[in-house]
Design an enzyme around this catalytic site. Structure first.
Site, PDB file in Angstrom:
ATOM      1  N   ASP A  26       0.398  73.383  23.356  1.00 22.10           N
ATOM      2  CA  ASP A  26       1.327  72.471  22.691  1.00 22.10           C
ATOM      3  C   ASP A  26       2.533  73.208  22.145  1.00 22.10           C
ATOM      4  O   ASP A  26       2.517  74.418  21.994  1.00 22.10           O
ATOM      5  CB  ASP A  26       0.621  71.835  21.482  1.00 22.10           C
ATOM      6  CG  ASP A  26      -0.160  70.611  21.859  1.00 22.10           C
ATOM      7  OD1 ASP A  26       0.032  70.102  22.961  1.00 22.10           O
ATOM      8  OD2 ASP A  26      -0.964  70.161  21.011  1.00 22.10           O
TER       9      ASP A  26
ATOM     10  N   LYS B 252       4.926  68.664  23.276  1.00 17.41           N
ATOM     11  CA  LYS B 252       5.682  67.468  22.948  1.00 17.41           C
ATOM     12  C   LYS B 252       6.643  67.817  21.824  1.00 17.41           C
ATOM     13  O   LYS B 252       6.287  68.573  20.939  1.00 17.41           O
ATOM     14  CB  LYS B 252       4.749  66.361  22.454  1.00 17.41           C
ATOM     15  CG  LYS B 252       3.714  65.942  23.448  1.00 17.41           C
ATOM     16  CD  LYS B 252       2.697  65.073  22.745  1.00 17.41           C
ATOM     17  CE  LYS B 252       1.496  64.849  23.629  1.00 17.41           C
ATOM     18  NZ  LYS B 252       0.331  64.407  22.872  1.00 17.41           N
TER      19      LYS B 252
ATOM     20  N   MET C 298       4.333  65.142   9.638  1.00 17.59           N
ATOM     21  CA  MET C 298       5.207  64.321  10.487  1.00 17.59           C
ATOM     22  C   MET C 298       5.995  63.306   9.644  1.00 17.59           C
ATOM     23  O   MET C 298       6.209  62.176  10.086  1.00 17.59           O
ATOM     24  CB  MET C 298       4.367  63.558  11.542  1.00 17.59           C
ATOM     25  CG  MET C 298       3.611  64.473  12.483  1.00 17.59           C
ATOM     26  SD  MET C 298       2.561  63.546  13.626  1.00 17.59           S
ATOM     27  CE  MET C 298       1.173  63.179  12.570  1.00 17.59           C
TER      28      MET C 298
HETATM   29  C1  SAM Z   1       1.020  66.287  15.406  1.00 17.58           C
HETATM   30  S1  SAM Z   1       0.809  66.981  13.825  1.00 17.58           S
HETATM   31  C2  SAM Z   1      -0.437  68.139  14.205  1.00 17.58           C
HETATM   32  C3  SAM Z   1      -1.090  68.729  12.991  1.00 17.58           C
HETATM   33  C4  SAM Z   1      -2.060  69.841  13.333  1.00 17.58           C
HETATM   34  N1  SAM Z   1      -3.143  69.354  14.143  1.00 17.58           N
HETATM   35  C5  SAM Z   1      -2.599  70.553  12.101  1.00 17.58           C
HETATM   36  O1  SAM Z   1      -3.803  70.484  11.800  1.00 17.58           O
HETATM   37  O2  SAM Z   1      -1.797  71.238  11.451  1.00 17.58           O
HETATM   38  C6  SAM Z   1       2.273  67.979  13.697  1.00 17.58           C
HETATM   39  C7  SAM Z   1       2.759  68.126  12.255  1.00 17.58           C
HETATM   40  O3  SAM Z   1       2.066  69.178  11.605  1.00 17.58           O
HETATM   41  C8  SAM Z   1       2.936  69.815  10.679  1.00 17.58           C
HETATM   42  N2  SAM Z   1       3.062  71.237  11.059  1.00 17.58           N
HETATM   43  C9  SAM Z   1       2.339  71.883  11.985  1.00 17.58           C
HETATM   44  N3  SAM Z   1       2.634  73.206  12.021  1.00 17.58           N
HETATM   45  C10 SAM Z   1       3.588  73.385  11.067  1.00 17.58           C
HETATM   46  C11 SAM Z   1       4.305  74.528  10.591  1.00 17.58           C
HETATM   47  N4  SAM Z   1       4.107  75.755  11.102  1.00 17.58           N
HETATM   48  N5  SAM Z   1       5.189  74.352   9.594  1.00 17.58           N
HETATM   49  C12 SAM Z   1       5.396  73.139   9.057  1.00 17.58           C
HETATM   50  N6  SAM Z   1       4.764  72.019   9.469  1.00 17.58           N
HETATM   51  C13 SAM Z   1       3.855  72.144  10.448  1.00 17.58           C
HETATM   52  C14 SAM Z   1       4.255  69.070  10.746  1.00 17.58           C
HETATM   53  O4  SAM Z   1       4.226  68.047   9.780  1.00 17.58           O
HETATM   54  C15 SAM Z   1       4.214  68.516  12.139  1.00 17.58           C
HETATM   55  O5  SAM Z   1       5.088  67.403  12.274  1.00 17.58           O
END
Ligand code: SAM
Length: 265
Positions: A38, A60, A171
């Site tokens: 991803d 995505k 998100m």
């Molecule tokens: C589709 S969700 C997936 C979350 C993921 N499965 C998790 O447990 O972190 C994606 C969201 O996770 C957050 N996110 C993931 N990695 C991040 C990072 N390194 N810094 C800031 N936000 C992050 C953001 O809010 C992003 O829009």
């Protein structure tokens, strides 16, 4: 002779820094024949971590899905049925807003063995990167993780506003102004501290602070973009030089990796 049975392993890739992969994740990558990864997975390090694997980018970006979810599931199943050890590398934890459950279901329906390697979720690790604990004795004894992908309903806002703990929004950048206004409208103190942590655990990490009433406007002013985690609650007051701390940890890890490579060579 029977053909080797393939498998699918859903691997949580953590928030972006390869140092935050689990030992099980590193082992699964090292043994993989195919890796589907991803946008938020630690993709830069993949070639070295999965040296025998074919790497497939199914990433995505918000509002732009190059490979639809059902095609990702078909790819997982078809590679596994052809005998490959498939790793599905996802950002954070596969079961936190990651559609991991759907991918497990698709594998089970096709009779493909599937296992899960949990990951470090951004919901906890990204606030931590800015020095913010999601719970703290005598300040917050619960935290709620919410998707801000779609606007929150008035009853969701009312429940959240009444809980009294920490609110963590993933998100949520596009809908942040309406969520913040809705929480104040539902009775939350407009002066509740809030923070937005962008690109946590990367060298581009940045944290923006404001109170709940002002966080939407402050985000627009600062040009905050996804990926970012929003934290709302008294725990935000505990943030201490978090971005610097995370940068120092990353620099230290890079230095020790470089010295290990040097001494090995
Ligand atoms: C589709 S969700 C997936 C979350 C993921 N499965 C998790 O447990 O972190 C994606 C969201 O996770 C957050 N996110 C993931 N990695 C991040 C990072 N390194 N810094 C800031 N936000 C992050 C953001 O809010 C992003 O829009």
């Amino acid at each position: 002779m029977t053909a080797r049975t393939g498998s699918v392993t859903l691997v949580g890739g953590g928030p972006g820094d390869p140092d935050l992969l689990t030992v099980a994740a590193v082992r699964a990558l090292a043994a993989a024949d195919v890796v589907l990864f991803d946008r938020l997975a630690p993709a830069a390090a993949l070639a070295a971590m999965a040296p025998n694997a074919r790497l497939i980018d199914v990433g995505k970006t918000p509002g732009h899905h190059p490979i639809p979810q059902h095609e990702i599931e078909q790819l997982l199943v078809s590679h596994a049925l052809a005998g490959s050890r498939v790793v599905r590398l996802k950002g954070g934890d596969p079961f936190v807003f990651g559609r991991g459950g759907e991918e497990v279901e698709a594998c089970r329906q096709a009779g493909v063995p599937v296992r899960i390697v949990p990951g470090v979720s951004s919901a906890i690790a990204v606030p931590a990167a800015a020095g913010i604990p999601v719970t703290h004795r005598s300040i917050s004894r619960m935290f709620t993780v919410v998707s801000g992908h779609a606007p929150l309903s008035s009853s969701e806002l009312a429940h959240l506003a009444g809980l009294g703990g920490t609110i963590v929004i993933l998100m949520g950048i596009l809908n942040l102004p309406s969520i913040a206004t809705g929480l104040v409208g539902a009775g939350m103190d407009p002066q509740t501290p809030a923070a937005i942590v962008e690109q946590g655990w990367t060298p581009r990490q940045r944290t923006t602070f404001a109170d709940l009433a002002g966080i939407g406007a402050q985000a627009a002013l600062a040009g905050v973009v996804s990926p970012a985690v929003v934290v709302i609650g008294e725990v935000v007051r505990l943030a201490r030089g978090g971005d610097d701390d995370a940068a120092a940890i990353l620099a230290e890890a890079a230095a020790s990796a470089a010295s290990a490579t040097g001494s090995a060579g």
